[in-house]
Motif scaffolding. Structure first.
Motif, PDB file in Angstrom:
ATOM      1  N   SER A 183      -7.495   3.354   5.228  1.00  0.00           N
ATOM      2  CA  SER A 183      -7.546   1.899   5.155  1.00  0.00           C
ATOM      3  C   SER A 183      -6.235   1.346   5.706  1.00  0.00           C
ATOM      4  N   CYS A 184      -6.336   0.217   6.406  1.00  0.00           N
ATOM      5  CA  CYS A 184      -5.124  -0.352   7.007  1.00  0.00           C
ATOM      6  C   CYS A 184      -5.272  -1.858   7.100  1.00  0.00           C
TER       7      CYS A 184
ATOM      8  N   ARG B   2      -0.043   0.058   4.409  1.00  0.00           N
ATOM      9  CA  ARG B   2       0.064  -1.288   3.862  1.00  0.00           C
ATOM     10  C   ARG B   2       1.400  -1.937   4.197  1.00  0.00           C
ATOM     11  N   LEU B   3       1.324  -3.239   4.420  1.00  0.00           N
ATOM     12  CA  LEU B   3       2.508  -4.068   4.597  1.00  0.00           C
ATOM     13  C   LEU B   3       2.825  -4.775   3.295  1.00  0.00           C
ATOM     14  N   GLY B   4       4.108  -4.871   2.966  1.00  0.00           N
ATOM     15  CA  GLY B   4       4.525  -5.612   1.790  1.00  0.00           C
ATOM     16  C   GLY B   4       4.859  -4.711   0.619  1.00  0.00           C
TER      17      GLY B   4
ATOM     18  N   ARG C  46       4.754   7.080   0.862  1.00  0.00           N
ATOM     19  CA  ARG C  46       5.659   7.476   1.938  1.00  0.00           C
ATOM     20  C   ARG C  46       6.071   6.218   2.697  1.00  0.00           C
ATOM     21  N   SER C  47       7.367   5.978   2.770  1.00  0.00           N
ATOM     22  CA  SER C  47       7.869   4.816   3.496  1.00  0.00           C
ATOM     23  C   SER C  47       7.814   5.083   4.997  1.00  0.00           C
ATOM     24  N   LEU C  48       7.266   4.126   5.735  1.00  0.00           N
ATOM     25  CA  LEU C  48       7.162   4.252   7.187  1.00  0.00           C
ATOM     26  C   LEU C  48       8.202   3.420   7.916  1.00  0.00           C
TER      27      LEU C  48
ATOM     28  N   SER D 287       4.334   0.885   4.487  1.00  0.00           N
ATOM     29  CA  SER D 287       4.247   2.102   3.675  1.00  0.00           C
ATOM     30  C   SER D 287       2.885   2.765   3.823  1.00  0.00           C
ATOM     31  N   MET D 288       2.850   4.027   3.432  1.00  0.00           N
ATOM     32  CA  MET D 288       1.595   4.767   3.379  1.00  0.00           C
ATOM     33  C   MET D 288       1.349   5.213   1.939  1.00  0.00           C
ATOM     34  N   LEU D 289       0.150   4.966   1.450  1.00  0.00           N
ATOM     35  CA  LEU D 289      -0.267   5.444   0.147  1.00  0.00           C
ATOM     36  C   LEU D 289      -1.246   6.590   0.341  1.00  0.00           C
TER      37      LEU D 289
END
Length: 300
Positions: A91-92, A138-140, A150-152, A263-265
């Protein structure tokens, strides 16, 4: 249990029977045997629809997790002997997915031909487990502490407008010049009516942004900029190509806006699946090349 989950998601016994290529009586028998085993009704059935009972709602949530763990166990064993294969559901946020993530997924699939990707684009904060999602970009700020994170990087934002708009209404030179301009604002972003800018001397400026247009999708904002509807804040990745071609201009280039975390969840139960790990690592390496996104490789 699989039949129960399918019926819950499809809302119809006949639809599930068609999906599985069996008679509806088989589906009915599976549900009856399951309800007999657990000792409570899980579904309320009428001639028109199937709905969950209160007990069924809780059982459904647990069943989804249990079945995913069963699938994962089998996948991990198979992955020891086979090339990575199967489906990943990701999901994005919609605009980022259309403009950038989709291309990265194409490159990933060119490398791993047996991996399928189901890409869901939405700006809503969905429940990853209930929706069967493996990974979310996700943004925010993040609120879901139960997921692996994981921080992108940080997504840089700019003030921008079309040259035609600026020629007609004037180019702001200092933040206060923004007052009275038409603003392009996001209805799904808290505080988009106010711009907080940091100047070249680290001084902070807070300016109200008005205007007649408010949108809830990044691609709609992109079109509004192009159409000369006003000035607004935009992620660099959203408009970088338009800036490079001269179709948009940066407004107040000496002033900066607060960047937004990207970020990535990852659903914990899916993080051990080899194909999911491969995509997580691939995106972590490649996403920093997107305009305005810094490379950050810290695993939290």
């Amino acid at each position: 249990m699989r039949t129960f989950v399918r019926v819950t998601e499809r809302g119809s016994l006949s639809a599930v029977a068609r999906d599985l290529g069996v008679g509806q009586s088989t589906i009915t028998r599976h549900l009856y045997e399951l309800e007999e085993a657990v000792g409570v009704p899980l579904l309320s059935r009428t001639t028109r629809r199937v709905t969950l009972t209160e007990e069924g709602s809780r059982y459904y949530a647990n069943s989804v997790q249990i079945l995913r763990m069963v699938d994962q166990a089998g996948e991990e064993v198979r992955s020891m002997r086979e090339a990575p294969a199967g489906t990943i559901r990701i999901s994005c946020t919609a605009a980022f997915g259309v403009l950038h993530l989709s291309r990265l997924i194409f490159a990933f699939q060119d490398r791993y031909h047996d991996i399928s990707v189901d890409l869901s684009l939405t700006d809503e904060r969905i429940n990853l487990i209930q929706e069967g999602i493996d990974i979310a970009v996700r943004l925010g700020p993040l609120r879901d502490s139960s997921m692996k994170h994981r921080s992108l990087g940080q997504s840089r934002r700019l003030l921008a407008a079309a040259p035609g708009y600026l020629a007609a209404y004037g180019t702001p030179r200092v933040p206060q010049d923004l007052v009275g301009h038409e603003g392009i604002r996001m209805s799904n972003v808290a505080g988009s009516d106010t711009l907080a800018l940091v100047g070249p001397g680290s001084e902070r400026h807070v300016v109200s942004l008005g205007g007649r247009l408010r949108v809830d999708h990044g691609l709609a904002a992109r079109e509004a900029f192009l159409a000369g509807r006003g000035i607004g804040a935009a992620h660099q990745w959203l408009i970088e190509d338009l800036l490079a071609s001269g179709r948009l201009e940066v407004v107040l280039p000496d002033y900066s806006l607060q960047p937004v975390p990207l970020s990535m969840l990852i659903v914990p139960e899916r993080s051990g699946v080899s194909r999911v790990r491969l995509l997580v690592d691939f995106l972590t390496r490649q996403i920093g090349d997107v305009p305005g996104i810094g490379k950050v490789r810290t695993l939290c």
